[in-house]
Design a protein around this motif. Structure first.
Motif, PDB file in Angstrom:
ATOM      1  N   GLN A   3       0.818  -1.219   0.000  1.00  0.00           N
ATOM      2  CA  GLN A   3       0.000   0.000   0.000  1.00  0.00           C
ATOM      3  C   GLN A   3       0.856   1.275   0.000  1.00  0.00           C
ATOM      4  OE1 GLN A   3      -3.210  -0.316   2.824  1.00  0.00           O
ATOM      5  NE2 GLN A   3      -3.627   1.875   2.799  1.00  0.00           N
ATOM      6  N   PRO A 189      -7.602  -1.934   4.997  1.00  0.00           N
ATOM      7  CA  PRO A 189      -7.907  -3.156   4.240  1.00  0.00           C
ATOM      8  C   PRO A 189      -8.884  -4.072   4.968  1.00  0.00           C
ATOM      9  CG  PRO A 189      -5.600  -3.153   4.991  1.00  0.00           C
ATOM     10  CD  PRO A 189      -6.178  -1.830   5.360  1.00  0.00           C
ATOM     11  N   THR A 253      -7.562  -4.469  -3.599  1.00  0.00           N
ATOM     12  CA  THR A 253      -7.608  -4.030  -2.209  1.00  0.00           C
ATOM     13  C   THR A 253      -7.262  -2.547  -2.100  1.00  0.00           C
ATOM     14  OG1 THR A 253      -6.837  -4.536   0.029  1.00  0.00           O
ATOM     15  CG2 THR A 253      -5.250  -4.840  -1.740  1.00  0.00           C
ATOM     16  N   VAL A 254      -7.160  -2.055  -0.876  1.00  0.00           N
ATOM     17  CA  VAL A 254      -7.015  -0.617  -0.628  1.00  0.00           C
ATOM     18  C   VAL A 254      -6.012   0.070  -1.559  1.00  0.00           C
ATOM     19  CG1 VAL A 254      -6.241   1.091   1.054  1.00  0.00           C
ATOM     20  CG2 VAL A 254      -7.695  -0.807   1.753  1.00  0.00           C
ATOM     21  N   GLY A 255      -6.473   1.141  -2.196  1.00  0.00           N
ATOM     22  CA  GLY A 255      -5.597   1.919  -3.055  1.00  0.00           C
ATOM     23  C   GLY A 255      -5.593   1.447  -4.486  1.00  0.00           C
ATOM     24  N   ASP A 256      -6.093   0.232  -4.734  1.00  0.00           N
ATOM     25  CA  ASP A 256      -6.060  -0.279  -6.095  1.00  0.00           C
ATOM     26  C   ASP A 256      -7.074   0.428  -6.981  1.00  0.00           C
ATOM     27  OD1 ASP A 256      -4.014  -2.071  -5.765  1.00  0.00           O
ATOM     28  OD2 ASP A 256      -5.323  -3.775  -5.284  1.00  0.00           O
TER      29      ASP A 256
END
Ligand code: GTP
Length: 598
Positions: A3, A189, A253-256
């Motif tokens: 991340q 996440p 997931t987070v940021g994707d």
């Protein structure tokens, strides 16, 4: 930790300041592909699509960059639409990012859309990296432009990156600045899924493909998801990223930033700006800022050949699949027959759709002059909304009419301030403010009726300032105006498709200008055709199209055959865009006459 190595950013710029060129350079130095190769790949993908592939738009690309610190970073470059009509979509694309490269042309400096985009970026709390581009130009003045960035935008320009996207100079500095300055995504996440839809398209094989940014949580194939604004639930079929090839993944997931399909049949179920969450464990609050896009500009679309009516309906249905901001409903005009009233975000949007119907579906159209939505308070207390001038009720039934206004900001060199103000004044503008950007450039702000902008404001602005002024505008709400409907009569017959709404104080000159223009545009017929402009029963202007002289072709008899053929072909050409209204042949341009008044 992955991340920490993600950087999500957009490029924002005024048109022609070099956004596409810089994006090309970034792609070249971060992926194995140049843009040309990417295009070739896209074409391949489109071939493939016929079998089973996925349709792609080049607007969210995952790149990897090995930085000078030795780490490998994951970049998501998110593209934004470049026009004021789509500013809400620009804003949602920006909301998928943590940073933005702000490109300013080193020779031109800040323009209207530079500022408009900066405001959108600031609203979304983005880290803005100023990039002064085109420093190779002899007329480049990077120091002056830096100063302008500080004075006008209030950004610290001391660390602005200087580039020539054309020659490739400074690109490494841009990439390093992204690593250093754009914050990594901060979501959790382990929280329930929260993902932003920032774009979508319709793919005939998979249904709607949504372009998403994961804010919190994780999404996997097989998950049950819910769209928070529309309340619809779906099961995820496929997720992935564009590299730019679509590459399927097991999870995002987070940021994707990537895509998601879920057998969604209807783009209106996946509105840009909506939040996707888990159906079983929904997040408490949707992402802020969701708003439904409402069309602002309306016009009638009629097939020239009435046999094309069903094809036109199909074309609109198909286009709507990919464009949830397009609206249409069936409408009948006494003059033009069966057609559709269509709503658009703005003029550009309208032109794009018309063009696509003609090009992709091969339907010749008559389009009526664009109109805005008027709010009419009736004498009986009811309030109605009118998007078609011919539907405006009789004057005596009306209590009050309101029309939409915009705040227009025009940036212009000093020398043209007078010309700009005169134009705004002529367009019923109210002067609001004037701000000097530097000793030579001024931002002039007016409140102007949207209808005046929709007509020919931009063309006049460009010609009155030799192309130097730039315009940006936003809707600010409705204001009462002394508006009346003006009808146009051809050969004594009222033509509903030619009715317009005018300000009472401008009705006479406008009526006169329109009948004169129509006289120019409508070809001579076998008989004399009077043209009249009327307010209610009262004729306010009049002109006459003289009858055709006997037989145009007569002169050619015995003469040059090729000349005769040419003449016939010319007439045929002309015919294509003609609609017979009553007994009069009226060309397409006549329906747009109101836009072409000098
Ligand atoms: P739109 O896509 O139309 O919004 O424009 P844009 O902002 O993407 O600009 P684009 O990259 O198409 O560049 C506009 C023009 O400027 C093109 O003719 C480019 O070749 C030129 N250009 C871009 N960067 C540079 C540069 O660094 N130096 C010079 N001299 N020209 C440049």
């Amino acid at each position: 930790n992955r991340q920490k190595r993600i950087r999500n950013f957009s490029i924002i710029a005024h048109i022609d300041h070099g956004k596409s060129t810089l994006a090309d350079r970034i792609l070249e130095s971060t992926s194995a592909l140049t843009k040309r190769e990417m295009r070739a790949q896209m074409l391949d993908a489109m071939d493939l699509e016929r079998e089973r592939g996925i349709t792609i738009k080049l607007n969210a690309v995952q790149l990897t960059y090995k930085a000078q610190d030795g780490e490998e970073y994951i970049f998501h470059l998110i593209d934004t639409p470049g026009h004021v009509d789509f500013s809400y979509e620009v804003s949602r694309s920006l909301a998928a990012c943590e940073g933005a490269l702000l490109i300013v042309d080193a020779a031109q400096g800040i323009e209207a859309q530079t500022l408009a985009n900066v405001y959108l970026a600031l609203e979304n709390d983005l880290e803005i990296i100023p990039v002064i581009n085109k420093i190779d130009l002899p007329s480049a003045e990077p120091e002056r432009v830096k100063q302008e960035v500080e004075d006008v935008i209030g950004l610290d320009a001391s660390e602005a990156v200087l580039t020539s996207a054309k020659s490739g100079l400074g690109i490494e500095d841009v990439l390093e600045a992204i690593v250093e300055k754009v914050p990594a995504p901060t979501g959790d996440p382990d929280a329930p899924l929260k993902a932003l839809i920032f774009d979508s398209l319709y793919d005939p094989y998979r249904g709607v493909v949504t372009y998403i940014r994961i804010i919190d949580g994780t999404v996997k194939v097989g998950d049950h998801i819910k769209m928070m604004a529309t309340g619809k639930s779906f099961e995820v079929n496929e997720i992935g990223v564009f590299t730019p090839k679509p590459v399927a993944k097991d999870e995002l997931t987070v940021g994707d930033v990537g895509y998601l399909t879920a057998a969604i049949k209807n783009v209106s179920d996946t509105r840009v700006g909506d939040t996707i969450t888990s159906a079983a464990h929904p997040t408490a609050e949707p992402l802020p800022g969701y708003r439904r896009m409402n069309p602002m500009v309306f016009c009638g679309l009629y097939p020239i050949d009435s046999n094309d009516y069903n094809d036109l309906r199909e074309a609109l249905e198909r286009l709507e699949l990919n464009d949830s901001s397009l609206q249409y409903e069936a409408e009948t005009s006494e003059a033009l027959g069966f057609g559709f009233r269509c709503g658009f975000l703005g003029l550009l949007h309208m032109e794009i759709i018309q063009e696509r119907i003609e090009r992709e579906f091969g339907i010749d159209l008559i389009t009526t002059a664009p109109s805005v939505i008027y709010k009419v308070e009736m004498a009986n207390g009811e309030t109605i909304e009118i998007d078609n001038p011919s539907k405006m009720p009789e004057g005596k039934m009306i209590e009050n009419v309101e029309e939409p206004y915009v705040k227009a900001s025009v940036m212009t060199p000093n020398d043209y301030v007078g010309a700009v103000m005169e134009l705004c004044q002529n367009k019923r503008g109210e002067f609001i403010d004037m701000v000097y950007l530097d000793e030579n450039r001024v931002n002039v702000i007016y409140h102007i009726p949207l209808s005046e902008i929709v007509y020919d404001f931009f063309d006049h602005l460009k010609s009155n300032t030799k192309g130097y002024a730039s315009l940006d505008y936003e809707l600010i709400g409705y204001k009462p105006s002394k508006l009346v409907k003006m009808d146009i009569l051809l050969n004594g017959e009222k033509i509903d498709a030619l009715s317009i709404i005018v300000h009472r104080d401008f009705a006479y000159p406008r009526g006169k200008a329109i009948v004169e223009k129509l006289k120019e545009l409508i070809p001579r017929q076998q008989f004399e055709v009077p043209i009249q402009a009327a307010l209610g029963q009262k004729i306010v202007a009049r002109s006459t199209i003289k009858a055709l002289r006997k037989n145009v072709l007569a002169k050619c008899y015995g003469g040059d055959i090729s000349r005769k053929r040419k003449l016939l072909e010319k007439q045929k050409e002309g015919k294509k865009r003609m609609k017979t209204v009553g007994k009069v042949d009226v060309p397409q341009e006549a329906f747009m006459a109101v836009l072409r008044l000098d």
